[in-house]
Write an enzyme that holds these catalytic residues in place. Structure first.
Site, short mmCIF file in Angstrom:
data_model
loop_
_atom_site.label_atom_id
_atom_site.label_comp_id
_atom_site.label_asym_id
_atom_site.label_seq_id
_atom_site.Cartn_x
_atom_site.Cartn_y
_atom_site.Cartn_z
N HIS A 1 3.26 6.84 -6.75
CA HIS A 1 2.50 8.02 -7.16
C HIS A 1 3.39 9.26 -7.07
O HIS A 1 3.40 10.12 -7.95
CB HIS A 1 1.28 8.16 -6.25
CG HIS A 1 0.19 9.04 -6.78
ND1 HIS A 1 -0.87 9.45 -6.01
CD2 HIS A 1 -0.01 9.62 -7.99
CE1 HIS A 1 -1.67 10.22 -6.73
NE2 HIS A 1 -1.18 10.33 -7.94
N HIS B 1 1.66 4.47 -2.79
CA HIS B 1 1.74 5.93 -2.61
C HIS B 1 3.10 6.43 -3.09
O HIS B 1 3.20 7.49 -3.72
CB HIS B 1 1.59 6.29 -1.13
CG HIS B 1 0.18 6.25 -0.61
ND1 HIS B 1 -0.86 6.90 -1.23
CD2 HIS B 1 -0.35 5.66 0.51
CE1 HIS B 1 -1.98 6.71 -0.52
NE2 HIS B 1 -1.69 5.94 0.52
N HIS C 1 0.83 -1.20 0.00
CA HIS C 1 0.00 0.00 0.00
C HIS C 1 0.88 1.26 0.00
O HIS C 1 0.73 2.14 -0.85
CB HIS C 1 -0.91 -0.03 1.23
CG HIS C 1 -1.79 1.18 1.39
ND1 HIS C 1 -3.12 1.17 1.08
CD2 HIS C 1 -1.52 2.46 1.81
CE1 HIS C 1 -3.64 2.38 1.30
NE2 HIS C 1 -2.69 3.17 1.76
N GLU C 2 1.79 1.33 0.94
CA GLU C 2 2.64 2.52 1.05
C GLU C 2 3.55 2.65 -0.16
O GLU C 2 3.85 3.76 -0.62
CB GLU C 2 3.45 2.50 2.35
CG GLU C 2 2.60 2.51 3.62
CD GLU C 2 1.56 3.63 3.67
OE1 GLU C 2 1.76 4.68 3.02
OE2 GLU C 2 0.51 3.44 4.33
ZN LIG Z 1 -2.95 5.21 2.08
#
Ligand SMILES: [Zn+2]
Length: 691
Positions: free
Chosen positions: A489, A486, A482-483
């Site tokens: 991104h 990010h 998940h991280e």
């Molecule tokens: Zn998040």
């Protein structure tokens, strides 16, 4: 302003980067450094205001975006260390820094002369020949002033200040009332026989709590999740389960000094008045104008599309649990046996039994396959297959703690993408949880030089010990991916302006890139590239993969229904156009009845302790969790539909979406990637609600 070159040339822009100087800053440098940097930005802003030339896109909007560079680099260093490796001295510095920063931002956002220049550019934006990114920068800059009332007549400006002040005090009061009620409620159990089924660890914790509260030899339970959840899950005592769940769900709803119903009514009055000041009928539309969803109709329709199938799934689950209760009733194992139907305080208990029987995942069996370095390599491998990115560990970069590792990220052709720092282990001074931060923000300057980003992923995973590596649970693995999502991104950003770079996107869009990556960690094809037994090197067996994926579908009807009912309740409140005659409990009841909520489930947050929407600024925003889940499931489906999880053409389009950051409208970006709107069916399928 010269128009910017086309994307083909842009990919060949020269790159540069800054190294965060973690090694050079001493504690007593921070305050003087912050002071100098704040003064520098003040001077930069003054220079924009005092520019004798007419306001232009360059001399006002871009100049503002470029102001405060020094402050950003110092903040990037300071706040990262504060969160990940803080101490009392850092906290003391932070206490001094926060007011400096809020004074600075007030001084900018409430500066009328500055706003008049911004407005002058905004008013003529259609005639300036701006490209979409520049247009977006103008409107976003304008909005950041307008949202603070810069555009309102003086009397309304004053009223807005009063409203904001009262709202901030009310939200503080709301949160404090919840805390007070949570702390005040203490349920002591004096007879151990009442705790049958409760695991020893939970019993020991409750005994310690009781002793600390002056009741040695007893067991204390409170409406804190860690205290009462084990009882709900494991304790055979139906009456105790009921009491504890009701303790939790009636907090701040007792008509005493800590009751939040009046606070809610006043908050709603003020929020409606504030929305009206800005020309909106209701708070939801005022808030959603800046989000991907745009208005309450879109959110309502969206929530409804997921609600019905989730409720159906929850009903099927309830029927399955009812059978287990029936068995207990027949065997005489259930107290309060006059109540023969499944109740909210029965759900966790029977769900846990069912989970054990059908979906049990033994963490100890799984963990040896998830050694931290292998998992990180697995995540890097996904980015490599999708986007061709290369991750090379570098050892000569300054770090704030020896546990921090640094990776240079490059394209297939060697072009620099950025730097990724990872800091994965808990320590005193690190806040709990996991997160991604920008240390240096990506942007392309006036000379066409691309300043590449420095990104950090921080976590609190198991620390390796002598002879034992760091082994992750499946939840940890998901968090790491998940991280990392990010981080990608941020890393892939290709913006010209810092305000629009990387993760600077609406709140109902920002979790798409991260949740999208989670999908990969569960795929058998991907698991087999990184899940090796740390001792034997054996690839994770198929049976375990199947168990992991089945466990993910367990109890999802309940989880989703609980979450969605809270989201719909949030919208119902914030679609109000008047708070006159508002009766909080009756309103909640009517809202749940309208949804068709079943008796076996209580809404995840009842109004009087719904901190998200009455304290922490997530009003008309709780839907975002599900919204992002629909987006990520749909984005991932785009790959699955090609029959290739790493389909090149799809990956290229998704990368494009990531690269744009906040430079474009989020909905537009998504449509461009997918060619159609996100289909909730893909989430429902992933949750196992439909085939
Ligand atoms: Zn998040």
């Amino acid at each position: 302003m010269t128009m910017l070159a086309c994307s083909k040339q842009e990919s060949e822009l020269p790159t540069t980067y800054s190294i965060p100087a973690f090694d050079q800053i001493q504690l007593d440098n921070y305050i003087p450094a912050f002071e100098a940097a704040v003064n520098e930005q003040k001077a930069e802003v003054e220079a924009i205001v005092n520019n004798p030339e007419e306001p232009t896109f360059d001399n006002t909007i871009v100049a503002l975006d470029r102001s405060g560079m020094t402050l950003d680099s110092i903040s990037g260093i300071f706040f990262n260390v504060l969160e990940a490796d803080g101490n009392d001295e850092m906290n003391a510095i932070a206490e001094k820094v926060y007011p400096m920063l809020s004074e600075l931002s007030d001084g900018i956002i409430l500066n009328d002369a500055l706003f008049q220049r911004v407005k002058a550019v905004y008013d003529q934006r259609e005639q300036l020949g701006l490209n979409p990114e520049q247009m977006r920068l103008v409107t976003e800059t304008y909005k950041s002033f307008a949202d603070n009332g810069a555009n309102l007549p003086e009397d309304k400006k004053e009223r807005l200040k009063e409203i904001n002040l009262e709202l901030s005090l009310l939200s503080l009061k709301f949160g404090n009332n919840v805390v007070a009620e949570t702390n005040a409620c203490k349920r002591f159990v004096t007879d151990e026989a009442q705790l049958k089924g409760l695991p020893e660890s939970a019993k020991a914790a409750a005994a310690e709590e009781a002793a600390a509260a002056g009741h040695p030899g007893e067991w204390l339970f409170t409406p804190k999740r860690t205290s009462f959840t084990p009882v709900l899950q494991y304790c055979e005592n139906r009456e105790l389960r009921k009491q504890l769940l009701l303790d939790y769900t009636t907090r701040a709803n007792h008509n005493n000094e800590f009751d939040n119903k009046a606070v809610i009514i006043r908050e709603m009055e003020l929020r409606i008045e504030k929305a009206n000041l800005f020309g909106y009928d209701n708070p939801a539309d005022y808030i959603l104008a800046d989000c991907m969803a745009k208005n309450h109709q879109t959110v309502d329709a969206f929530l409804q599309s997921v609600w019905a199938p989730s409720l159906e799934a929850a009903k099927r689950e309830a029927a399955e649990l009812q059978k287990l209760l029936d068995e207990d009733l027949q065997n005489g194992k259930c107290q309060m046996s006059n109540d023969k139907s499944l109740q909210p305080w029965d759900w966790w208990y029977y769900a846990e039994k069912l989970r054990k029987a059908k979906y049990a995942l033994d963490e100890e069996e799984i963990k040896p396959y998830f050694e931290l370095n292998n998992v990180r390599k697995g995540a890097f491998g996904v980015a490599n297959k999708l986007y061709g990115l290369q991750f090379e560990q570098v050892y000569d970069m300054p770090v704030y703690n020896p546990e921090v590792e640094v990776f240079k990220v490059t394209e297939e052709n060697g072009r620099l993408v950025g730097f990724l720092y990872t800091d994965y282990f808990p320590r005193a001074g690190k806040r709990p949880g996991a997160w991604m931060n920008n240390i240096c923000t990506q942007y392309i300057d006036e000379n066409g030089v691309d300043h590449r980003p420095v990104i950090i992923n921080v976590g609190n995973f198991n620390k390796p010990t002598a002879g034992n590596p760091s082994l992750l649970s499946m939840d940890d693995v998901e968090t790491l991916f998940h991280e990392f999502g990010h981080a990608l991104h941020g890393l892939l950003s290709k913006a010209h302006y810092r305000k629009l770079s990387g993760t600077n996107t609406p709140r109902d869009f920002v979790e798409l890139p991260s949740q999208f990556m989670e999908n990969y960690c569960y795929e058998p094809e991907v698991l087999k590239t990184y899940a090796f037994h740390y001792q034997t090197g054996e690839i994770i067996p198929d049976e375990l993969i199947e168990k992991i994926n089945n466990a993910g579908k367990f109890n999802q009807g309940f989880v989703t229904t609980e979450l969605l009912s809270a989201s719909i309740l949030d919208m119902d409140f914030h679609e109000l156009t008047t708070a006159e005659g508002l009766d909080v409990n009756a309103f909640e009841k009517a809202s749940l009845e309208k949804m068709g909520m079943i008796d076996e489930i209580i809404v995840r947050y009842r109004p009087t302790f719904y901190n998200h929407i009455f304290t922490t600024g997530y009003e008309a925003g709780y839907y975002s969790y599900t919204w992002a889940a629909v987006l990520d499931a749909d984005a991932f489906a785009a790959f699955k539909e090609t029959g290739n999880l790493f389909d090149k053409a799809t990956a290229k389009r998704f990368r494009h979406l990531l690269e744009q950051g906040g430079t474009r409208d989020a909905q537009e970006l998504y449509l461009e990637f997918r060619g159609k709107e996100a289909d909730p069916q893909n989430l429902l399928r992933r949750k196992g609600f439909i085939d």
